[in-house]
Design a protein around this motif. Structure first.
Motif, PDB file in Angstrom:
ATOM      1  N   ILE A 170      47.878  44.927  35.016  1.00  0.00           N
ATOM      2  CA  ILE A 170      46.945  43.811  34.824  1.00  0.00           C
ATOM      3  C   ILE A 170      47.649  42.470  35.000  1.00  0.00           C
ATOM      4  O   ILE A 170      47.179  41.597  35.730  1.00  0.00           O
ATOM      5  CB  ILE A 170      46.246  43.914  33.452  1.00  0.00           C
ATOM      6  N   CYS A 171      48.803  42.296  34.355  1.00  0.00           N
ATOM      7  CA  CYS A 171      49.548  41.039  34.479  1.00  0.00           C
ATOM      8  C   CYS A 171      50.074  40.864  35.904  1.00  0.00           C
ATOM      9  O   CYS A 171      50.096  39.743  36.422  1.00  0.00           O
ATOM     10  CB  CYS A 171      50.679  40.977  33.458  1.00  0.00           C
ATOM     11  N   HIS A 172      50.478  41.958  36.542  1.00  0.00           N
ATOM     12  CA  HIS A 172      50.960  41.873  37.922  1.00  0.00           C
ATOM     13  C   HIS A 172      49.853  41.361  38.846  1.00  0.00           C
ATOM     14  O   HIS A 172      50.077  40.477  39.675  1.00  0.00           O
ATOM     15  CB  HIS A 172      51.460  43.249  38.374  1.00  0.00           C
ATOM     16  N   ARG A 173      48.656  41.878  38.668  1.00  0.00           N
ATOM     17  CA  ARG A 173      47.513  41.428  39.473  1.00  0.00           C
ATOM     18  C   ARG A 173      47.220  39.943  39.195  1.00  0.00           C
ATOM     19  O   ARG A 173      46.971  39.160  40.115  1.00  0.00           O
ATOM     20  CB  ARG A 173      46.286  42.288  39.186  1.00  0.00           C
ATOM     21  N   LYS A 174      47.274  39.545  37.917  1.00  0.00           N
ATOM     22  CA  LYS A 174      47.026  38.139  37.571  1.00  0.00           C
ATOM     23  C   LYS A 174      48.039  37.215  38.237  1.00  0.00           C
ATOM     24  O   LYS A 174      47.674  36.145  38.736  1.00  0.00           O
ATOM     25  CB  LYS A 174      47.071  37.950  36.054  1.00  0.00           C
ATOM     26  N   ILE A 175      49.299  37.610  38.224  1.00  0.00           N
ATOM     27  CA  ILE A 175      50.355  36.798  38.850  1.00  0.00           C
ATOM     28  C   ILE A 175      50.074  36.630  40.343  1.00  0.00           C
ATOM     29  O   ILE A 175      50.137  35.526  40.879  1.00  0.00           O
ATOM     30  CB  ILE A 175      51.746  37.444  38.634  1.00  0.00           C
ATOM     31  N   HIS A 176      49.768  37.739  41.020  1.00  0.00           N
ATOM     32  CA  HIS A 176      49.512  37.657  42.458  1.00  0.00           C
ATOM     33  C   HIS A 176      48.249  36.846  42.763  1.00  0.00           C
ATOM     34  O   HIS A 176      48.226  36.079  43.725  1.00  0.00           O
ATOM     35  CB  HIS A 176      49.460  39.050  43.090  1.00  0.00           C
TER      36      HIS A 176
END
Length: 85
Positions: free
Chosen positions: A69-75
């Motif tokens: 979830i955080c990885h998607r938010k960062i991208h």
């Protein structure tokens, strides 16, 4: 990272990347550094803070552990910042 180069795609399948990824997961205690989510290593992702040293990353400076979830938010945030105005 959209438009991934062949070099990047091949490297991400390499034993060298797997070793670096495992080391970063271990450094971060198998937790997302953004939200603290703790999970099995196969659930967590290791994100490149920079691609400048791709293949020669410093596990401490160039990589960070994130949950999906955080990885998607960062991208998503990075894509918005790079979008033309």
């Amino acid at each position: 990272m959209s438009g991934q180069s062949k070099e990047y795609r091949e490297y991400m399948k390499s034993d060298s990347w797997e070793r670096k990824k495992r080391e970063r997961l271990k450094i971060d205690g198998y937790k997302c550094t953004a939200c603290g989510y703790s999970a099995k290593p196969n659930v967590l992702m290791v994100h490149h803070l920079t691609y400048a040293r791709l293949g020669n990353e410093d596990e401490w400076k160039d990589l960070v552990t994130l949950c999906p979830i955080c990885h998607r938010k960062i991208h998503n945030m990075l894509r918005r910042r790079q979008a033309p105005e």
